[in-house]
Design a protein around this motif. Sequence first.
Motif, PDB file in Angstrom:
ATOM      1  N   PHE A 167     113.009 -32.230  58.652  1.00 23.57           N
ATOM      2  CA  PHE A 167     113.134 -30.972  57.938  1.00 23.57           C
ATOM      3  C   PHE A 167     111.935 -29.832  58.018  1.00 23.57           C
ATOM      4  N   ALA A 168     110.745 -30.459  57.729  1.00 25.01           N
ATOM      5  CA  ALA A 168     109.623 -29.571  57.854  1.00 25.01           C
ATOM      6  C   ALA A 168     109.175 -29.112  59.352  1.00 25.01           C
ATOM      7  N   GLU A 169     109.519 -29.932  60.306  1.00 27.66           N
ATOM      8  CA  GLU A 169     109.475 -29.334  61.889  1.00 27.66           C
ATOM      9  C   GLU A 169     110.401 -28.265  61.811  1.00 27.66           C
ATOM     10  N   GLU A 170     111.766 -28.435  61.450  1.00 29.91           N
ATOM     11  CA  GLU A 170     112.909 -27.654  61.779  1.00 29.91           C
ATOM     12  C   GLU A 170     112.764 -26.281  60.877  1.00 29.91           C
ATOM     13  N   TYR A 171     112.354 -26.205  60.011  1.00 34.66           N
ATOM     14  CA  TYR A 171     111.979 -24.955  59.052  1.00 34.66           C
ATOM     15  C   TYR A 171     110.619 -24.393  58.998  1.00 34.66           C
ATOM     16  N   ASN A 172     109.553 -25.260  59.773  1.00 35.95           N
ATOM     17  CA  ASN A 172     108.200 -24.887  59.992  1.00 35.95           C
ATOM     18  C   ASN A 172     107.396 -24.673  58.490  1.00 35.95           C
ATOM     19  N   VAL A 173     107.793 -25.916  57.853  1.00 33.40           N
ATOM     20  CA  VAL A 173     106.915 -26.063  56.385  1.00 33.40           C
ATOM     21  C   VAL A 173     105.979 -26.994  56.534  1.00 33.40           C
ATOM     22  N   PRO A 174     104.562 -26.723  55.899  1.00 28.19           N
ATOM     23  CA  PRO A 174     103.469 -27.671  56.077  1.00 28.19           C
ATOM     24  C   PRO A 174     103.867 -28.943  55.184  1.00 28.19           C
ATOM     25  N   LEU A 175     103.293 -30.000  55.638  1.00 28.91           N
ATOM     26  CA  LEU A 175     103.470 -31.189  54.982  1.00 28.91           C
ATOM     27  C   LEU A 175     102.107 -31.528  54.067  1.00 28.91           C
ATOM     28  N   VAL A 176     102.189 -31.917  53.126  1.00 32.45           N
ATOM     29  CA  VAL A 176     100.894 -32.557  52.070  1.00 32.45           C
ATOM     30  C   VAL A 176     100.907 -33.775  51.992  1.00 32.45           C
ATOM     31  N   LEU A 177      99.880 -34.317  52.612  1.00 29.34           N
ATOM     32  CA  LEU A 177      99.546 -36.000  52.387  1.00 29.34           C
ATOM     33  C   LEU A 177      98.845 -36.093  51.248  1.00 29.34           C
ATOM     34  N   ALA A 178      99.499 -36.585  50.170  1.00 31.01           N
ATOM     35  CA  ALA A 178      98.856 -36.632  48.971  1.00 31.01           C
ATOM     36  C   ALA A 178      98.646 -38.089  48.551  1.00 31.01           C
ATOM     37  N   ASP A 179      98.521 -39.236  49.376  1.00 28.05           N
ATOM     38  CA  ASP A 179      98.188 -40.220  48.878  1.00 28.05           C
ATOM     39  C   ASP A 179      96.937 -40.865  49.266  1.00 28.05           C
ATOM     40  N   HIS A 180      96.413 -41.962  48.352  1.00 29.87           N
ATOM     41  CA  HIS A 180      95.267 -42.727  49.015  1.00 29.87           C
ATOM     42  C   HIS A 180      95.504 -43.534  50.164  1.00 29.87           C
ATOM     43  N   ILE A 228      92.866 -29.539  54.308  1.00 27.22           N
ATOM     44  CA  ILE A 228      93.326 -29.047  55.731  1.00 27.22           C
ATOM     45  C   ILE A 228      94.475 -28.231  55.605  1.00 27.22           C
ATOM     46  N   LEU A 229      94.229 -26.919  55.782  1.00 28.09           N
ATOM     47  CA  LEU A 229      95.445 -25.996  55.605  1.00 28.09           C
ATOM     48  C   LEU A 229      96.116 -25.616  56.798  1.00 28.09           C
ATOM     49  N   ASN A 230      97.392 -25.266  56.813  1.00 26.19           N
ATOM     50  CA  ASN A 230      97.987 -24.797  57.862  1.00 26.19           C
ATOM     51  C   ASN A 230      99.154 -23.860  57.284  1.00 26.19           C
ATOM     52  N   PRO A 231      99.085 -22.896  56.538  1.00 19.97           N
ATOM     53  CA  PRO A 231      99.748 -22.188  55.515  1.00 19.97           C
ATOM     54  C   PRO A 231     100.297 -20.918  56.219  1.00 19.97           C
ATOM     55  N   GLY A 232     100.641 -21.082  57.762  1.00 16.92           N
ATOM     56  CA  GLY A 232     100.756 -19.707  58.189  1.00 16.92           C
ATOM     57  C   GLY A 232     102.058 -19.419  57.838  1.00 16.92           C
ATOM     58  N   SER A 233     103.313 -20.208  57.621  1.00 13.91           N
ATOM     59  CA  SER A 233     104.538 -19.904  57.466  1.00 13.91           C
ATOM     60  C   SER A 233     104.695 -19.386  55.872  1.00 13.91           C
ATOM     61  N   LEU A 234     103.739 -19.554  54.862  1.00  8.08           N
ATOM     62  CA  LEU A 234     103.696 -19.257  53.668  1.00  8.08           C
ATOM     63  C   LEU A 234     103.836 -17.753  53.463  1.00  8.08           C
ATOM     64  N   THR A 235     102.755 -17.081  54.062  1.00  6.88           N
ATOM     65  CA  THR A 235     102.757 -15.648  53.931  1.00  6.88           C
ATOM     66  C   THR A 235     104.066 -14.786  54.814  1.00  6.88           C
ATOM     67  N   SER A 257     100.415 -29.356  59.780  1.00  9.68           N
ATOM     68  CA  SER A 257     101.345 -28.660  60.244  1.00  9.68           C
ATOM     69  C   SER A 257     102.725 -29.678  60.562  1.00  9.68           C
ATOM     70  N   PRO A 258     103.838 -29.064  60.305  1.00 16.09           N
ATOM     71  CA  PRO A 258     104.865 -29.844  60.248  1.00 16.09           C
ATOM     72  C   PRO A 258     105.079 -30.903  61.663  1.00 16.09           C
ATOM     73  N   ASP A 259     104.652 -30.400  62.691  1.00 14.25           N
ATOM     74  CA  ASP A 259     104.960 -31.176  63.945  1.00 14.25           C
ATOM     75  C   ASP A 259     103.589 -32.072  64.151  1.00 14.25           C
ATOM     76  N   GLY A 260     102.699 -32.136  63.207  1.00 15.06           N
ATOM     77  CA  GLY A 260     101.528 -32.951  63.413  1.00 15.06           C
ATOM     78  C   GLY A 260     100.675 -32.603  64.264  1.00 15.06           C
ATOM     79  N   SER A 261     100.689 -31.330  64.991  1.00 11.80           N
ATOM     80  CA  SER A 261      99.776 -30.938  66.235  1.00 11.80           C
ATOM     81  C   SER A 261      98.744 -30.428  65.792  1.00 11.80           C
ATOM     82  N   ASP A 262      98.672 -30.056  64.438  1.00 12.29           N
ATOM     83  CA  ASP A 262      97.423 -29.210  63.795  1.00 12.29           C
ATOM     84  C   ASP A 262      97.011 -29.687  62.633  1.00 12.29           C
ATOM     85  N   ARG A 263      95.698 -29.993  62.464  1.00 10.84           N
ATOM     86  CA  ARG A 263      95.335 -30.453  61.344  1.00 10.84           C
ATOM     87  C   ARG A 263      94.168 -29.568  60.539  1.00 10.84           C
ATOM     88  N   GLY A 264      94.238 -28.295  61.186  1.00  7.37           N
ATOM     89  CA  GLY A 264      93.387 -27.251  60.792  1.00  7.37           C
ATOM     90  C   GLY A 264      93.121 -25.937  61.755  1.00  7.37           C
TER      91      GLY A 264
END
Length: 369
Positions: free
Chosen positions: A137-150, A296-303, A362-369
């Motif tokens: 879903f994240a890749e299809e809709y260009n939504v950033p993923l938050v990796l929140a676990d230890h 490590i943010l990639n919120p381009g789709s946010l704005t 980033s949703p496709d995992g290609s960019d961590r920052g």
Amino acid sequence: IGVSPPPPPLPEDTLPETVGYFYVNKCHVYLQGTIHGSMTSSEEVSKLLRHPKIKNRVRYVVMELDYDRYWYLQTRRKGTLRNRKKSVWKVLRSIITDPDQEKKGQAMLGLLLSSAMRAGESLEFEKGVDFLAAMDFAEEYNVPLVLADHSTNTTVGEMFREFSVRSLGAHVSQLPRNLPFLMATLQRAKHGTVSFQSALGRLPRAAQLFLTVFFALAVSSELPFEWNVTAKHNDALDYLASVERYMLIYLALCLPRVLKVLFTQRDLRILKAIEMVTAPMETSIEPVAASMDSPILNPGSLTEKESSEKNIDDSPVVVAVIGLAHVNSILNLFHDKRLREFAAATVQHDASRSVESIEVVSPDGSDRG
């Protein structure tokens, strides 16, 4: 004067029991509880994320993953992971011959967990399928993923420390406080949504069969029938039973603090991650340089989405994909200030410090920052 929050796009009374909801920082947050590896849970993740009322309003997808587990699933998803599995005996031999004595226990537990997961894949489980649905879903809709676990190593290492005999005094002294706290957070209680019965009912049939057989054997071991080998008594069996009894007592004493490592500490981290990524949603955020100690943010789709969507209620939505057992805990910690303060004061590490290493990719995992 307090302003009441807008009604949620998906009303709470229409949500299944596996989904929790709360409103924070002018953002609707949905907690999708899953049985990890369950195809049914995967379908539920897709159904929630692709619901017509929220699919175009999702700003972040929070996942109960660290970067290593995420990258493993990403490579599997893209078909780039080579099949280089070693046999269990080869891995065990390499662990035994490892000169680093302190890490042998953690490595052997990791081997046990991975072997159990492989066995589970043949019993209606597919590794990470619930998270893969969220990644699609994240890749299809260009939504950033938050990796929140230890990281897994962090969690396993802390579990081992809790099982140490040196921690026994703390286990006993904190038992009167830890038991009521865990009951108040992990159970449905006032703010949770998931009942214990429904959680068991959602396990795959193979897992339900295993639990049924296990408890049947446990009960039948006390029935004094001639054919019942487990009910027979002799000196050797009685000695083993005594050792087993003391081991179970010790594990029971350790369990509350182990559960706080498995749930409370991680749930605080996930909750703080949600609050962190929702807090700046009304401002523009510039990507920052990659660092293991900073977001490590990639919120381009946010704005882009915020400027294009001007509905009457265009409050953003965040969906968290987490294990079913975490839903009640996070909801109870969010709504009950007293529980949260107690949790923050008793977890082994400062939760505010641990949240600094949360990664947004980033949703496709290609960019961590």
